[in-house]
Design an enzyme around this catalytic site. Structure first.
Site, PDB file in Angstrom:
ATOM      1  N   HIS A 242       0.838  -1.205   0.000  1.00 31.56           N
ATOM      2  CA  HIS A 242       0.000   0.000   0.000  1.00 31.56           C
ATOM      3  C   HIS A 242       0.875   1.258   0.000  1.00 31.56           C
ATOM      4  CE1 HIS A 242      -3.143  -2.618   2.249  1.00 31.56           C
ATOM      5  NE2 HIS A 242      -3.617  -2.394   1.029  1.00 31.56           N
TER       6      HIS A 242
ATOM      7  N   LYS B 298     -16.408  -7.937   5.262  1.00 31.40           N
ATOM      8  CA  LYS B 298     -15.283  -8.588   5.958  1.00 31.40           C
ATOM      9  C   LYS B 298     -15.270  -8.201   7.427  1.00 31.40           C
ATOM     10  CE  LYS B 298     -12.101  -7.850   2.030  1.00 31.40           C
ATOM     11  NZ  LYS B 298     -10.891  -7.114   1.666  1.00 31.40           N
TER      12      LYS B 298
ATOM     13  N   ARG C  77      -1.870  -5.831  -8.431  1.00 29.50           N
ATOM     14  CA  ARG C  77      -0.779  -6.812  -8.349  1.00 29.50           C
ATOM     15  C   ARG C  77      -0.921  -7.902  -9.386  1.00 29.50           C
ATOM     16  NH1 ARG C  77      -2.412  -7.355  -2.250  1.00 29.50           N
ATOM     17  NH2 ARG C  77      -4.245  -7.611  -3.533  1.00 29.50           N
TER      18      ARG C  77
ATOM     19  N   SER D 248      -2.731  -7.720   2.488  1.00 34.97           N
ATOM     20  CA  SER D 248      -3.135  -7.713   3.903  1.00 34.97           C
ATOM     21  C   SER D 248      -3.584  -9.099   4.362  1.00 34.97           C
ATOM     22  CB  SER D 248      -4.282  -6.716   4.123  1.00 34.97           C
ATOM     23  OG  SER D 248      -3.886  -5.422   3.790  1.00 34.97           O
TER      24      SER D 248
HETATM   25  O1  PNS Z   1      -8.995  -3.147   0.703  1.00 35.89           O
HETATM   26  P1  PNS Z   1     -10.331  -3.595   0.166  1.00 35.89           P
HETATM   27  O2  PNS Z   1     -11.140  -4.278   1.236  1.00 35.89           O
HETATM   28  O3  PNS Z   1     -10.202  -4.425  -1.076  1.00 35.89           O
HETATM   29  O4  PNS Z   1     -11.097  -2.254  -0.259  1.00 35.89           O
HETATM   30  C1  PNS Z   1     -12.440  -2.294  -0.706  1.00 35.89           C
HETATM   31  C2  PNS Z   1     -13.024  -0.881  -0.624  1.00 35.89           C
HETATM   32  C3  PNS Z   1     -12.929  -0.355   0.789  1.00 35.89           C
HETATM   33  C4  PNS Z   1     -12.264   0.036  -1.556  1.00 35.89           C
HETATM   34  C5  PNS Z   1     -14.506  -0.934  -1.065  1.00 35.89           C
HETATM   35  O5  PNS Z   1     -15.168  -1.887  -0.311  1.00 35.89           O
HETATM   36  C6  PNS Z   1     -15.198   0.417  -0.911  1.00 35.89           C
HETATM   37  O6  PNS Z   1     -15.038   1.284  -1.746  1.00 35.89           O
HETATM   38  N1  PNS Z   1     -15.975   0.590   0.199  1.00 35.89           N
HETATM   39  C7  PNS Z   1     -16.694   1.817   0.489  1.00 35.89           C
HETATM   40  C8  PNS Z   1     -18.203   1.620   0.221  1.00 35.89           C
HETATM   41  C9  PNS Z   1     -18.490   1.720  -1.261  1.00 35.89           C
HETATM   42  O7  PNS Z   1     -18.400   2.759  -1.859  1.00 35.89           O
HETATM   43  N2  PNS Z   1     -18.851   0.563  -1.857  1.00 35.89           N
HETATM   44  C10 PNS Z   1     -19.096   0.461  -3.282  1.00 35.89           C
HETATM   45  C11 PNS Z   1     -17.785   0.249  -4.023  1.00 35.89           C
HETATM   46  S1  PNS Z   1     -18.030   0.027  -5.747  1.00 35.89           S
END
Ligand code: PNS
Length: 182
Positions: free
Chosen positions: A39, A63, A112, A149
């Site tokens: 990150h 999650k 990645r 992670s």
């Molecule tokens: O590190 P991650 O868990 O892969 O990140 C996922 C994340 C946090 C980027 C995604 O779940 C997100 O954007 N969450 C905020 C809520 C939202 O906008 N959801 C719709 C995404 S298309």
């Protein structure tokens, strides 16, 4: 180079993604459970492309996080303390709403692998659909392709060494949350 000289705003790479004369703000979203050196590589490189980058720490409803949101925020802030144009905030709801509130026109994500791309493309399309926010993908550095992670948590869960995958503060927090040690 012709391209540089003819595209408005491209002379200064930091303005490449902004409205001409505006300030380019990008959000780098994720769960950051925990934030890894992978990150941090993307954040550092993103910080050279945009005037400012906000690390957006989200609650991922799908999650169960190992680290509390406050810890994820604290550890991310510690890790980017030397980057003056990077800040860290929680994303309380939809990412596109957060982007609009912070006047961020761009989302930055690291890639990645092909499976990352498969996961990310629908999210990028949804964020563009919902809020007109574009996503810029930054390829992970070769030496960090394996740093995720999920894998960091798994290695630490069984007492493996994560010291070259995360910052020392993150390693301490992860082992403490899991009740393990290397
Ligand atoms: O590190 P991650 O868990 O892969 O990140 C996922 C994340 C946090 C980027 C995604 O779940 C997100 O954007 N969450 C905020 C809520 C939202 O906008 N959801 C719709 C995404 S298309």
């Amino acid at each position: 180079m012709v391209f540089r000289n003819t595209v408005p705003g491209f002379r200064n790479p930091s303005k490449a993604w902004s409205t001409l004369g505006g300030v380019s703000v990008a959000v780098f979203p994720g769960s950051f459970d925990p934030i890894t050196l992978g990150h941090l590589d993307i954040v550092r490189r993103g910080a050279t492309l945009f005037d400012s980058v906000i690390i957006g720490v989200a609650r991922n409803a799908a999650k169960k996080a190992l680290l509390e949101l406050d810890d994820r925020l604290r550890l991310a802030r510690l890790a980017v303390a030397d980057l003056p144009n990077v800040t860290v905030e929680a994303i309380p709801g939809l990412l596109v709403d957060f982007c609009r509130e912070r006047e961020a026109s761009t989302i930055v994500k690291g890639l990645r692998s092909g499976s990352d791309l498969d996961d990310e493309v629908p999210m990028a399309a949804m964020n563009r659909h919902l809020g007109g926010v574009e996503t810029v993908f930054v390829p992970a550095s070769g030496a960090l392709l394996h740093v995720a992670s999920t894998l960091v948590r798994d290695v630490a869960r069984y007492g493996g060494d994560i010291s070259d995958l995360v910052t020392p503060e993150v390693a301490t927090a992860v082992y403490a949350a899991l009740g393990t040690r290397p």
